[in-house]
Design a protein around this motif. Sequence first.
Motif, PDB file in Angstrom:
ATOM      1  N   ASP A 243      -4.004  -3.661  -7.209  1.00 52.11           N
ATOM      2  CA  ASP A 243      -3.829  -4.673  -6.463  1.00 52.11           C
ATOM      3  C   ASP A 243      -3.110  -5.773  -7.386  1.00 52.11           C
ATOM      4  O   ASP A 243      -3.532  -6.550  -8.345  1.00 52.11           O
TER       5      ASP A 243
ATOM      6  N   GLU B   3      -0.285   4.235   0.536  1.00 54.22           N
ATOM      7  CA  GLU B   3      -0.886   5.087   1.427  1.00 54.22           C
ATOM      8  C   GLU B   3      -0.536   4.917   2.979  1.00 54.22           C
ATOM      9  O   GLU B   3      -0.777   5.783   3.704  1.00 54.22           O
TER      10      GLU B   3
ATOM     11  N   ASP C 257       2.912  -0.407  -4.196  1.00 51.21           N
ATOM     12  CA  ASP C 257       1.888  -0.639  -5.328  1.00 51.21           C
ATOM     13  C   ASP C 257       2.454  -0.891  -6.578  1.00 51.21           C
ATOM     14  O   ASP C 257       1.803  -0.187  -7.335  1.00 51.21           O
TER      15      ASP C 257
ATOM     16  N   GLY D 183      -3.804  -5.459  -1.513  1.00 49.54           N
ATOM     17  CA  GLY D 183      -3.576  -5.708  -2.762  1.00 49.54           C
ATOM     18  C   GLY D 183      -3.902  -7.038  -3.531  1.00 49.54           C
ATOM     19  O   GLY D 183      -3.477  -7.462  -4.354  1.00 49.54           O
TER      20      GLY D 183
ATOM     21  N   GLY E  73       0.933  -1.350   0.008  1.00 46.17           N
ATOM     22  CA  GLY E  73       0.062   0.109   0.111  1.00 46.17           C
ATOM     23  C   GLY E  73       0.727   1.250   0.029  1.00 46.17           C
ATOM     24  O   GLY E  73       1.605   1.471   0.889  1.00 46.17           O
TER      25      GLY E  73
END
Length: 391
Positions: free
Chosen positions: A249, A178, A218, A242, A176
Amino acid sequence: MIAVSEAQKLIEAHSLTLQVIEVNLEEAFGHYLAEDLNAPISLPSFRQSAMDGYAIIHSEAKNLKITGQVQAGDVEVPALNPGEAIRIFTGAPVPELADTVIIQEHTTREGDNLILNQIPAKNANVRPVGEQLKAGDLALTKGHRINEASIGFLAGLGFTSIKVYKKPCVALLTTGNELQERGAPLKPNHIYESNGIMLEMALKRIGISQIEKIKVPDTLEATVKAVKKALEQADVLLISGGISVGDYDFVQEALSENGVQEHFYKVNQKPGKPLWFGTQADQSVFGLPGNPASSLTCFYVYVLPHLRLRMGSKKPFLEEREAILQQDLRNPHDKTLFLKAGVDQNRIMPFTGQASSMLNTYAVSNALLIIEPHQTEVKQGDTVTYLDLNF
Ligand code: AMP
Ligand code: MG
């Protein structure tokens, strides 16, 4: 998409035990026994006094002559004759002809004379040889989890090392862009990474401490590389996030590129639908949903039993118990629901705030209430099943 029970069966079918290793007793804690253990000696191995007092030959006589004393650890044991008593202490060997120990509180001593204030029951306070266990008896069975009591018990039997199953080395991959580490204010539109540390603690709780943490951005390339690296190090891979169907993903594709064989993807449950499980030779891989509550539920329902099986457990699943539901619930979508809940005595109450992103309710849950797909409506007062999170 498969049912929860089918997914659990597939997990059971692909959970080979890890190698058998011989470890010193000090290192055996939390491991599962890989062999039946028979007692090499009897416990106790000699007739032992259970109390401080006087060893006697049982009779109605109330006056005896004290002729000697025996202490715990004494190798020489004084002989005892009728009409005599031997001063004795807890853990000391009981003289040959003695059959009873009278506790000192029931006697009066005047020099070498002993007055029995009451007559004890025959054989009182004498631990016979093998009272706890006889040499050759089964002490602990294969599959038993070694705790502090087991270690004490085995130490008392003189074991220095035992055969157990290895515990897995687990790679924990968090995907991720984020995700941000704690310790600095959040960057715009970022979140603090929480699945990594949460799953690490869940692993520690079941006795696994060899954990490799790997952060994965990612991209397909980074995910393929991270999976490859993890497969070089670990017995079990747990990959967080993911695994859904978004454009970013990449976990499923990365697993397939690394040759990991899929056993299932997607389970008919809420939360945790996009759960992936596969193996490659004796390594296993879970693709866990990134939403924190989904991830933890998938851990409890699938990962934990898998890891316990690999460690040699014979009872891998969390305990299912029953309680009385305290509110009405609807389950219209033909799914298994796992609801964060509180159990008090035999009453169970699901929390408000079941979303798969919410850990606030998980943090105070002691149960996962299970609602089966066919249970479209459950009523307050119904008996329901839950998984006990106090394990
Ligand atoms: P994903 O499964 O990657 O689509 O993620 C689903 C949701 O879970 C998103 O809102 C993510 O931001 C969040 N998430 C994914 N990984 C983590 C993590 N390690 N810690 C906290 N939240 C996460
Ligand atoms: Mg993601």
